[in-house]
Design a protein around this motif. Structure first.
Motif, PDB file in Angstrom:
ATOM      1  N   LEU A   1       0.818  -1.207   0.000  1.00  0.00           N
ATOM      2  CA  LEU A   1       0.000   0.000   0.000  1.00  0.00           C
ATOM      3  C   LEU A   1       0.856   1.264   0.000  1.00  0.00           C
ATOM      4  CD1 LEU A   1      -2.881  -1.052   2.417  1.00  0.00           C
ATOM      5  CD2 LEU A   1      -3.037  -0.648  -0.043  1.00  0.00           C
ATOM      6  N   ALA A   2       1.995   1.203   0.666  1.00  0.00           N
ATOM      7  CA  ALA A   2       2.908   2.348   0.646  1.00  0.00           C
ATOM      8  C   ALA A   2       3.426   2.572  -0.764  1.00  0.00           C
ATOM      9  CB  ALA A   2       4.065   2.122   1.616  1.00  0.00           C
ATOM     10  N   ARG A   3       3.791   1.486  -1.441  1.00  0.00           N
ATOM     11  CA  ARG A   3       4.303   1.603  -2.806  1.00  0.00           C
ATOM     12  C   ARG A   3       3.221   2.145  -3.740  1.00  0.00           C
ATOM     13  NH1 ARG A   3       6.295  -3.721  -4.257  1.00  0.00           N
ATOM     14  NH2 ARG A   3       8.028  -3.169  -2.897  1.00  0.00           N
TER      15      ARG A   3
ATOM     16  N   ASN B   1     -13.063   1.593  -0.769  1.00  0.00           N
ATOM     17  CA  ASN B   1     -12.709   1.889  -2.157  1.00  0.00           C
ATOM     18  C   ASN B   1     -11.585   0.986  -2.636  1.00  0.00           C
ATOM     19  OD1 ASN B   1     -14.511   4.189  -2.295  1.00  0.00           O
ATOM     20  ND2 ASN B   1     -13.020   5.257  -1.008  1.00  0.00           N
ATOM     21  N   PRO B   2     -11.728   0.369  -3.812  1.00  0.00           N
ATOM     22  CA  PRO B   2     -10.652  -0.484  -4.335  1.00  0.00           C
ATOM     23  C   PRO B   2      -9.365   0.309  -4.511  1.00  0.00           C
ATOM     24  CG  PRO B   2     -12.671  -0.745  -5.619  1.00  0.00           C
ATOM     25  CD  PRO B   2     -12.881   0.436  -4.722  1.00  0.00           C
ATOM     26  N   VAL B   3      -8.240  -0.363  -4.284  1.00  0.00           N
ATOM     27  CA  VAL B   3      -6.938   0.282  -4.436  1.00  0.00           C
ATOM     28  C   VAL B   3      -6.477   0.117  -5.877  1.00  0.00           C
ATOM     29  CG1 VAL B   3      -4.538   0.326  -3.673  1.00  0.00           C
ATOM     30  CG2 VAL B   3      -6.362  -0.193  -2.042  1.00  0.00           C
TER      31      VAL B   3
ATOM     32  N   VAL C   1       0.448 -10.954   4.306  1.00  0.00           N
ATOM     33  CA  VAL C   1       1.322 -11.041   3.140  1.00  0.00           C
ATOM     34  C   VAL C   1       0.483 -11.358   1.908  1.00  0.00           C
ATOM     35  CG1 VAL C   1       3.244 -12.297   2.080  1.00  0.00           C
ATOM     36  CG2 VAL C   1       3.301 -11.750   4.525  1.00  0.00           C
ATOM     37  N   LEU C   2       0.639 -10.560   0.863  1.00  0.00           N
ATOM     38  CA  LEU C   2      -0.136 -10.722  -0.358  1.00  0.00           C
ATOM     39  C   LEU C   2       0.764 -10.623  -1.587  1.00  0.00           C
ATOM     40  CD1 LEU C   2      -3.098  -8.303   0.485  1.00  0.00           C
ATOM     41  CD2 LEU C   2      -3.141 -10.793   0.649  1.00  0.00           C
ATOM     42  N   PRO C   3       0.390 -11.319  -2.666  1.00  0.00           N
ATOM     43  CA  PRO C   3       1.184 -11.186  -3.899  1.00  0.00           C
ATOM     44  C   PRO C   3       0.907  -9.865  -4.617  1.00  0.00           C
ATOM     45  CG  PRO C   3      -0.658 -12.679  -4.245  1.00  0.00           C
ATOM     46  CD  PRO C   3      -0.650 -12.350  -2.788  1.00  0.00           C
ATOM     47  N   ASN C   4      -0.289  -9.285  -4.398  1.00  0.00           N
ATOM     48  CA  ASN C   4      -0.659  -8.025  -5.041  1.00  0.00           C
ATOM     49  C   ASN C   4      -1.827  -7.424  -4.264  1.00  0.00           C
ATOM     50  OD1 ASN C   4      -3.151  -9.272  -6.057  1.00  0.00           O
ATOM     51  ND2 ASN C   4      -1.791 -10.330  -7.493  1.00  0.00           N
ATOM     52  N   LEU C   5      -2.382  -6.351  -4.764  1.00  0.00           N
ATOM     53  CA  LEU C   5      -3.450  -5.639  -4.055  1.00  0.00           C
ATOM     54  C   LEU C   5      -4.846  -5.967  -4.596  1.00  0.00           C
ATOM     55  CD1 LEU C   5      -1.699  -2.172  -3.626  1.00  0.00           C
ATOM     56  CD2 LEU C   5      -2.221  -3.839  -1.825  1.00  0.00           C
TER      57      LEU C   5
ATOM     58  N   GLY D   1      -5.293  -0.809  12.099  1.00  0.00           N
ATOM     59  CA  GLY D   1      -5.776  -0.823  13.476  1.00  0.00           C
ATOM     60  C   GLY D   1      -7.137  -0.166  13.614  1.00  0.00           C
ATOM     61  N   GLU D   2      -7.438   0.781  12.713  1.00  0.00           N
ATOM     62  CA  GLU D   2      -8.728   1.473  12.747  1.00  0.00           C
ATOM     63  C   GLU D   2      -9.803   0.730  11.952  1.00  0.00           C
ATOM     64  OE1 GLU D   2      -7.597   5.235  11.148  1.00  0.00           O
ATOM     65  OE2 GLU D   2      -6.719   5.972  13.032  1.00  0.00           O
ATOM     66  N   GLY D   3      -9.433  -0.432  11.359  1.00  0.00           N
ATOM     67  CA  GLY D   3     -10.402  -1.227  10.613  1.00  0.00           C
ATOM     68  C   GLY D   3     -10.790  -0.643   9.271  1.00  0.00           C
ATOM     69  N   ARG D   4      -9.901   0.125   8.663  1.00  0.00           N
ATOM     70  CA  ARG D   4     -10.231   0.812   7.420  1.00  0.00           C
ATOM     71  C   ARG D   4      -9.814   0.044   6.170  1.00  0.00           C
ATOM     72  NH1 ARG D   4      -7.565   6.551   8.014  1.00  0.00           N
ATOM     73  NH2 ARG D   4      -8.427   6.729   5.902  1.00  0.00           N
ATOM     74  N   ILE D   5      -9.064  -1.046   6.351  1.00  0.00           N
ATOM     75  CA  ILE D   5      -8.542  -1.794   5.202  1.00  0.00           C
ATOM     76  C   ILE D   5      -9.126  -3.202   5.209  1.00  0.00           C
ATOM     77  CG2 ILE D   5      -6.461  -2.676   4.082  1.00  0.00           C
ATOM     78  CD1 ILE D   5      -4.968  -0.270   5.255  1.00  0.00           C
ATOM     79  N   ALA D   6      -9.598  -3.653   4.053  1.00  0.00           N
ATOM     80  CA  ALA D   6     -10.233  -4.974   3.953  1.00  0.00           C
ATOM     81  C   ALA D   6      -9.701  -5.717   2.742  1.00  0.00           C
ATOM     82  CB  ALA D   6     -11.748  -4.832   3.864  1.00  0.00           C
TER      83      ALA D   6
END
Length: 270
Positions: free
Chosen positions: A32-34, A77-79, A65-69, A48-53
């Motif tokens: 996500l930083a990249r 909102n989709p990344v 750990v994920l291979p992609n987003l 921690g705030e539950g904003r990412i799913a």
């Protein structure tokens, strides 16, 4: 309401029955930083705030750990796919806060950037900060990993400033700063300082340092008995302010950005 979900890539067996950490993919904070969503630390806070799913399930650990987003959403909102790293120079005027918003309602760099950048520019994050009353070169990038690498003191990237100061100082006194200095218990690393020109008790001093601690230049010069009336950053690594007008922004050539990234990677491995 989305279900809480903690996810990681499958572990692989080690000799003796233990398991090795997953190797396929990268931690979600890094991905996500990249992609320019936020810095790693900010992403961890958002988790921690539950904003990412992921596929509708709220994540509860930055160790995912994920291979992609694919399937990842932020605030529902989709990344978007990560763009190539881009880097911009901005001539920050004095009087602007280096932040997206200010609780006290003071103007921020983003107020000025709305008019300085093309409409299709991606979300940009400042590389380091400049104080409210410090002007000059501020770099901005859409790539959280590049931002983090450029800010790390271990990267040793030089920052050059010009300070207009009032008081009495000599070149030999400034040269002592190359050994570093401790002020009220805070240790500041080597500073390469040169007296440029003097008119009476007013002088311009050029200083190059690699740490960039909060208000470092002002605190060091004030410790030497000087009153700083103007502070301007002129360079950050190989990137210079040049003749960029105050309040204007310009994109650095992609080839120069990639060359700089490769240099950073080589030096981090050395």
């Amino acid at each position: 309401m989305a279900e809480k979900h903690s996810r990681g890539a499958p572990s692989t067996p080690r000799k003796g029955g233990a398991t090795a950490p997953p190797r396929e993919g990268e931690r979600i904070a890094k991905l996500l930083a990249r992609a320019g969503v936020a810095s790693r630390r900010e992403v961890e806070r958002m988790i921690g705030e539950g904003r990412i799913a992921l596929n509708g399930a709220v994540l509860d650990t930055p160790a995912t750990v994920l291979p992609n987003l694919k399937g990842v959403t932020v605030d529902g909102n989709p990344v978007a796919r990560a763009e190539a790293a881009r880097l911009f120079c901005f001539h920050k005027p004095s009087g602007l806060i280096t932040a997206e918003r200010d609780p006290r309602g003071r103007p921020t760099i983003y107020n000025a950037l709305r008019n300085a950048l093309p409409k299709d520019t991606p979300r940009l994050m400042p590389v380091g900060r400049l104080d409210l009353n410090t002007e000059g070169l501020l770099l901005l990038t859409n790539d959280g990993e590049l931002k983090r690498a450029m800010e790390l003191p271990a990267s040793g990237i030089p920052r050059t400033y010009r300070a207009r100061a009032h008081g009495d100082i000599t070149q030999p006194q400034l040269e002592e700063l190359i050994e570093g200095i401790t002020i009220e218990g805070v240790r500041y690393g080597p500073i390469d300082a040169h007296l440029e020109r003097r008119t009476g008790r007013n002088q311009w001093i050029e200083l190059t340092l690699t740490e960039g601690k909060n208000r470092e230049v002002r605190r060091v010069l004030e410790h030497l008995g000087l009153q700083v009336s103007r502070l301007l950053r002129t360079a950050y690594g190989p990137f210079t302010l040049g003749d960029l007008p105050r309040g204007a922004a310009a994109e650095i050539k992609q080839a120069d950005v990639e060359r700089f990234r490769k240099q950073l990677a080589r030096e981090s491995r050395a």
